[in-house]
Design a protein around this motif. Structure first.
Motif, mmCIF file in Angstrom:
data_model
loop_
_atom_site.group_PDB
_atom_site.id
_atom_site.type_symbol
_atom_site.label_atom_id
_atom_site.label_comp_id
_atom_site.label_asym_id
_atom_site.label_seq_id
_atom_site.Cartn_x
_atom_site.Cartn_y
_atom_site.Cartn_z
ATOM 1 N N GLN A 83 0.831 -1.209 0.000
ATOM 2 C CA GLN A 83 0.000 0.000 0.000
ATOM 3 C C GLN A 83 0.866 1.261 0.000
ATOM 4 O O GLN A 83 0.582 2.246 0.680
ATOM 5 C CB GLN A 83 -0.963 -0.003 1.186
ATOM 6 N N ASP A 84 1.893 1.215 -0.826
ATOM 7 C CA ASP A 84 2.788 2.350 -1.022
ATOM 8 C C ASP A 84 2.285 3.152 -2.222
ATOM 9 O O ASP A 84 2.668 2.897 -3.374
ATOM 10 C CB ASP A 84 4.213 1.842 -1.255
ATOM 11 N N VAL A 100 -7.288 6.816 -12.585
ATOM 12 C CA VAL A 100 -6.195 6.873 -11.605
ATOM 13 C C VAL A 100 -6.751 6.841 -10.183
ATOM 14 O O VAL A 100 -6.252 6.121 -9.314
ATOM 15 C CB VAL A 100 -5.348 8.140 -11.828
ATOM 16 N N ASP A 101 -7.814 7.602 -9.952
ATOM 17 C CA ASP A 101 -8.433 7.604 -8.624
ATOM 18 C C ASP A 101 -8.940 6.198 -8.260
ATOM 19 O O ASP A 101 -8.816 5.752 -7.107
ATOM 20 C CB ASP A 101 -9.595 8.598 -8.589
ATOM 21 N N ALA A 102 -9.519 5.525 -9.258
ATOM 22 C CA ALA A 102 -10.037 4.183 -9.009
ATOM 23 C C ALA A 102 -8.900 3.232 -8.640
ATOM 24 O O ALA A 102 -9.035 2.411 -7.719
ATOM 25 C CB ALA A 102 -10.792 3.668 -10.224
ATOM 26 N N GLN A 103 -7.772 3.336 -9.343
ATOM 27 C CA GLN A 103 -6.645 2.453 -9.048
ATOM 28 C C GLN A 103 -6.098 2.701 -7.643
ATOM 29 O O GLN A 103 -5.760 1.762 -6.912
ATOM 30 C CB GLN A 103 -5.537 2.651 -10.086
ATOM 31 N N GLN A 104 -6.037 3.950 -7.256
ATOM 32 C CA GLN A 104 -5.559 4.266 -5.908
ATOM 33 C C GLN A 104 -6.515 3.697 -4.850
ATOM 34 O O GLN A 104 -6.080 3.201 -3.805
ATOM 35 C CB GLN A 104 -5.425 5.782 -5.737
ATOM 36 N N ARG A 105 -7.804 3.769 -5.124
ATOM 37 C CA ARG A 105 -8.772 3.213 -4.174
ATOM 38 C C ARG A 105 -8.603 1.707 -4.053
ATOM 39 O O ARG A 105 -8.694 1.145 -2.947
ATOM 40 C CB ARG A 105 -10.188 3.559 -4.607
ATOM 41 N N LEU A 106 -8.352 1.051 -5.181
ATOM 42 C CA LEU A 106 -8.142 -0.395 -5.137
ATOM 43 C C LEU A 106 -6.952 -0.733 -4.252
ATOM 44 O O LEU A 106 -6.987 -1.711 -3.483
ATOM 45 C CB LEU A 106 -7.923 -0.948 -6.551
ATOM 46 N N VAL A 107 -5.898 0.061 -4.352
ATOM 47 C CA VAL A 107 -4.718 -0.192 -3.530
ATOM 48 C C VAL A 107 -5.033 0.065 -2.059
ATOM 49 O O VAL A 107 -4.695 -0.727 -1.185
ATOM 50 C CB VAL A 107 -3.544 0.694 -4.000
ATOM 51 N N GLU A 109 -7.804 -0.082 -0.478
ATOM 52 C CA GLU A 109 -8.759 -1.024 0.106
ATOM 53 C C GLU A 109 -8.354 -2.476 -0.116
ATOM 54 O O GLU A 109 -9.138 -3.389 0.137
ATOM 55 C CB GLU A 109 -10.155 -0.755 -0.456
ATOM 56 N N GLY A 110 -7.133 -2.693 -0.603
ATOM 57 C CA GLY A 110 -6.640 -4.059 -0.732
ATOM 58 C C GLY A 110 -7.318 -4.858 -1.828
ATOM 59 O O GLY A 110 -7.436 -6.083 -1.717
ATOM 60 N N VAL A 111 -7.768 -4.195 -2.882
ATOM 61 C CA VAL A 111 -8.517 -4.867 -3.939
ATOM 62 C C VAL A 111 -7.723 -4.942 -5.241
ATOM 63 O O VAL A 111 -8.131 -5.601 -6.181
ATOM 64 C CB VAL A 111 -9.867 -4.143 -4.181
ATOM 65 N N PHE A 112 -6.566 -4.271 -5.299
ATOM 66 C CA PHE A 112 -5.788 -4.330 -6.526
ATOM 67 C C PHE A 112 -5.294 -5.747 -6.784
ATOM 68 O O PHE A 112 -5.265 -6.225 -7.917
ATOM 69 C CB PHE A 112 -4.603 -3.362 -6.437
ATOM 70 N N LEU A 113 -4.924 -6.453 -5.731
ATOM 71 C CA LEU A 113 -4.424 -7.821 -5.856
ATOM 72 C C LEU A 113 -5.485 -8.853 -5.491
ATOM 73 O O LEU A 113 -5.702 -9.809 -6.227
ATOM 74 C CB LEU A 113 -3.190 -7.997 -4.978
ATOM 75 N N ALA A 114 -6.116 -8.682 -4.361
ATOM 76 C CA ALA A 114 -7.125 -9.648 -3.906
ATOM 77 C C ALA A 114 -8.486 -9.298 -4.500
ATOM 78 O O ALA A 114 -8.665 -8.261 -5.141
ATOM 79 C CB ALA A 114 -7.191 -9.656 -2.385
ATOM 80 N N ARG A 115 -9.444 -10.182 -4.302
ATOM 81 C CA ARG A 115 -10.824 -9.963 -4.757
ATOM 82 C C ARG A 115 -11.761 -10.282 -3.582
ATOM 83 O O ARG A 115 -12.472 -11.284 -3.575
ATOM 84 C CB ARG A 115 -11.155 -10.860 -5.961
ATOM 85 N N PRO A 116 -11.726 -9.445 -2.541
ATOM 86 C CA PRO A 116 -12.519 -9.756 -1.337
ATOM 87 C C PRO A 116 -14.013 -9.874 -1.604
ATOM 88 O O PRO A 116 -14.699 -10.653 -0.944
ATOM 89 C CB PRO A 116 -12.205 -8.583 -0.395
#
Length: 830
Positions: A83-84, A100-107, A109-116
């Protein structure tokens, strides 16, 4: 992220790649054909060499791009994992600020890699770099599509693989993650199903064409839920959108709880990851079905977000778990905890209502979440409410109201559906109970409850109705557990009757039937061995003048000769049935001594033969076939009993014990005036008697064991001081004593808990077992505890339930029968 940090994509500067200018020399024309042919051959050979060199450079450039893109992508994944954001956004294209805002939110909230939202976490819980990928580079070498397999772990630790795609664009100094363009996604496609209309990018056509029929089938199954009332022509539009922020937004399903929305946006499968096998497809199908059905239910029940969130979440969990779209969160252990806490129906509803406006997911951390889920499951499973009635709002208030009216608390506690509620919780919890350490008895349990008598087969868990419309005032098992003596009221109004009913070997015999409280008499039946003794007392008359006695022989009743035979007075038979003790009016009957009686030894028919003495206590009992005990009181001190031992071959009983001698063995602080003494012979121990002593205020109880042969007195510490409902009932071998007590008394309308006190007599050790709720308004029902014929199991009655206890193994099992108002229990042979 540092406030002084200003991020600029290297695309902001713009750049141009170096353009090579090809300089060519034009040779003078030669008229010599040989030379021309030679030049043509040389030119052809040079072109081949040039093309080969270009292809080599292209392959080399593509390989370098693949290494660079893969390195950048692994760098971004590592930054997202830590989360850097400062490092992460340096690798993003700045062409679309929203993206870009969406990608930052994914990071964040831990969703860029995982799919909670899909129940998927990173495999192994740690970051693993991508080492193998497919790269498709555009002809101008400026964009690249990176496709790779991402490993996940599902909630049940099952491995799941999804194919992910990332698009990169060449920047001035490095490759940048960029939003896919319209050509990547393709045109929007629309497919119409039975209940759903799907709109999606052409890129995901293959997945959506398979997914839509499955989602339609889920909606159809949901609409078959009783009383859900899906509207005719239900058509919900679902848009599979390319906005990556949806992966974060839909972690909170309440975005699908909104009203007046005829379509819902869900992330298109490519954003989530494309399934590589049936396991991956099943997971995607389940989550999409979860979302779609959430939207469908919200539309149908007209839920207004977000009141009663805890309750509505429970309703959704129940409806969707029934059609396989999500897991039901309550386990049998959760139900067992509710059962152990003895959460009543009204109390559960009040607690859920208290958290009506509590936000999610905080409310799910409260204890009431399990109550809310159990309540919804109970109401729908039993048919006590429809989904519409359980939707938070006015309807659920109407449904819950009757169960939460405080002034009806006592009545509601002993009537359905409160009993059904506990029975439902029990049936969900029973699979988590430890197996009995010893076999259950082959006997059946009989319960005397409100308006009926039930038989319960423990091994088959089968219920039978022994008596319906019969209010038991007294239930007594026969000596060999072969049957029961029941007495109580049947019928209603002017037709109400007082009956004594004998059940034996599956046969029912009515011993007698009298008008209930209409003829000015009270009828009481007592079981004595093979006889049922009936006493009739006229109200308003002198004790002896208004008393009549008679008896029925059980064996005669079994052969159809159930004849009532008169008795000359109050009568008690010896264990072998060959002798009797008979009380008759004394000669000096005065107003003070109106209960004075002459005690006689009699024959098997109760005919007086030998006078024993005078008695006022009526507490005499046989120890064996030739010995009996009597508690004498004197005219000078009628409230202080003395214990005497009589024999059939002795004219006058001999005094065993005075109250002074008995008090002397008590601790100093316990040597207060005692008002009552109960004497019980200990089974299997012919020389031992158990004495229960109570003070005038009934608040102090003491226990002493007497060896009547040696005169030895042993004080036993009071095992569990509480309000005693019954005296000790001893196991057949006399090792264990059981007693039911009442706790937590508050007021006359409260429902209190009950405890079963067990006491190991030789070791003088106590053990206490909680036994649910017991109504304060106990009727004269008889026994609340009973030992099985083999003495290894104890059964204890409580409100709507019973407790099975194997004391030698320190094992107890809670059994909820659901019968209301149970106040007596007995083991009976099948």
């Amino acid at each position: 992220m540092s406030k002084n940090f200003e991020w600029r994509s290297d695309e902001d500067e713009g750049w141009e790649g170096d353009v090579a200018t090809l300089a060519t020399a034009v040779a003078p024309r030669r008229r010599r054909y040989g030379l021309l042919l030679l030049l043509l051959l040389l030119a052809a050979g040079g072109g081949v060499l040039l093309a080969r060199g270009f292809n080599q450079r292209l392959v080399s450039a593509t390989s370098a791009i693949e290494m660079e893109v893969l390195a950048v992508h692994n760098l971004l994944r590592d930054a997202a994992h830590r989360q850097d954001l400062e490092l992460f956004i340096t690798g993003l294209s700045g062409r679309s600020p929203d993206w870009v805002d969406a990608q930052q939110r994914l990071v964040q909230e831990g969703v860029f890699l995982a799919r909670p939202a899909f129940g998927l976490a990173q495999a192994g819980g740690s970051l693993r770099p991508i080492t193998a990928a497919e790269l498709t580079v555009s002809p101008d070498l400026l964009t690249a599509e990176l496709t790779y397999e991402e490993q996940y772990a599902a909630a049940d630790d099952q491995p799941v693989t999804l194919r992910q795609t990332a698009v990169y664009r060449s920047g001035r100094t490095n490759w940048l993650l960029t939003p896919p363009d319209a050509e990547f996604w393709g045109e929007m496609v629309t497919i119409t199903g039975t209940h759903l209309i799907a709109r999606f990018p052409a890129r995901d056509t293959a997945v959506i064409e398979r997914l839509l029929p499955d989602l339609d089938a889920h909606v159809g199954e949901l609409c078959r839920t009783p009383d859900l009332a899906c509207p005719d022509g239900l058509a919900l539009t679902v848009q599979f959108a390319v906005n990556p922020a949806l992966l974060a937004v839909l972690q909170d399903e309440r975005v699908l709880w909104q009203q007046d929305v005829t379509w819902r946006q869900l992330p298109t499968p490519t954003l989530v990851g494309l399934p590589m096998d049936e396991t991956g497809y099943a997971l995607l199908r389940r989550t999409y079905a979860n979302w779609v059905l959430t939207a469908v239910v919200t539309e149908i029940v007209d839920y207004r977000c977000c009141q009663g969130q805890l309750y509505y979440r429970a309703l959704l969990d129940k409806l969707l778990s029934d059609v396989g779209a999500r897991d039901w969160p309550l386990t049998d252990a959760d139900y067992a905890l509710l059962l152990a806490e003895d959460v009543a129906l009204d109390a559960a509803l009040v607690e859920v209502r208290r958290l009506w406006e509590a936000p999610l997911p905080t409310a799910l951390q409260q204890d009431a979440w399990s109550q809310a889920h159990a309540l919804v499951a109970f109401a729908l499973t039993t048919g006590l409410a429809s989904p519409l009635e359980l939707t938070p709002g006015e309807e659920v208030e109407k449904w819950a109201g009757p169960f939460t009216v405080r002034n009806a608390h006592l009545v509601a506690s002993i009537l359905p559906p409160s009993g059904l509620w506990l029975q439902f919780v029990y049936r969900q919890a029973v699979t988590s109970f430890p197996a009995p350490p010893i076999p259950l008895p082959t006997q059946q349990v009989t319960l005397a409850c409100l308006g009926a008598v039930y038989s319960y087969d423990l091994t088959q868990q089968m219920v039978g109705v022994l008596e319906d419309g019969f209010t038991v005032e007294q239930m007594t098992p026969l000596a060999d557990d072969s049957g029961l003596l029941l007495q109580g009221r049947s019928g209603s109004g002017t037709q109400e009757k007082w009956q004594a009913v004998l059940w034996r070997g599956g046969q029912r015999y009515v011993l007698y039937e009298r008008p209930y409280q209409l003829d000015g008499k009270i009828y009481t039946a007592h079981l004595q061995g093979e006889r049922v003794v009936l006493y009739t007392q006229e109200l308003g008359n002198d004790f002896w003048t208004g008393l009549a006695a008679s008896y029925f022989d059980i064996n005669d009743c079994a052969v159809g000769e159930c004849v009532e035979r008169p008795l000359p007075g109050i009568t008690r038979w010896s264990p072998d049935g060959q002798r009797t003790l008979v009380w008759q009016p004394g000669a000096d009957d005065t107003s003070f001594d109106r209960f004075a009686a002459t005690v006689w030894l009699g024959d098997a028919q109760g005919n007086p033969q030998v006078e024993v003495g005078t008695d006022r206590s009526f507490t005499a009992q046989w120890i064996d076939d030739v010995r009996f005990l009597m508690q004498y009181t004197s005219v000078d001190n009628p409230f202080v009993p003395e214990l005497w031992l009589g024999q059939v071959d002795m004219v006058t009983p001999q005094r065993l014990l005075t109250m002074e001698e008995l008090v002397a063995v008590l601790p100093a602080e316990a040597q207060a005036a005692l008002a009552r003494m109960t004497v019980v012979p200990i089974p299997g121990q012919p020389a031992l008697l158990w004495l229960t002593l109570r003070g005038y205020d009934a608040a102090h109880t003491y226990y002493v064991m007497l060896n009547w042969q040696t005169g030895e007195l042993t004080f036993h510490e009071q095992p569990m001081p509480q309000i005693v409902l019954v005296d000790f009932a001893f196991s057949p071998d006399g090792v264990w004593a059981a007693q039911q007590t009442l706790t937590n008394l508050t007021d006359s309308t409260a429902v209190s808990g009950s405890m079963v006190n067990l006491y190991h007599v030789p070791r003088q050790e106590g053990w206490q077992v909680a036994n649910g709720r017991m109504p304060l308004l106990l009727n004269r029902s008889g026994q609340l505890v009973d030992w099985s014929l083999d003495g290894r199991w104890l059964v204890a009655a409580a409100e709507n339930s019973l407790r099975l206890i194997a004391p030698d193994e320190r094992y107890d099992q809670y059994v909820v029968t659901g019968y209301p108002g149970c106040t007596a229990v007995a083991w009976v042979n099948p």
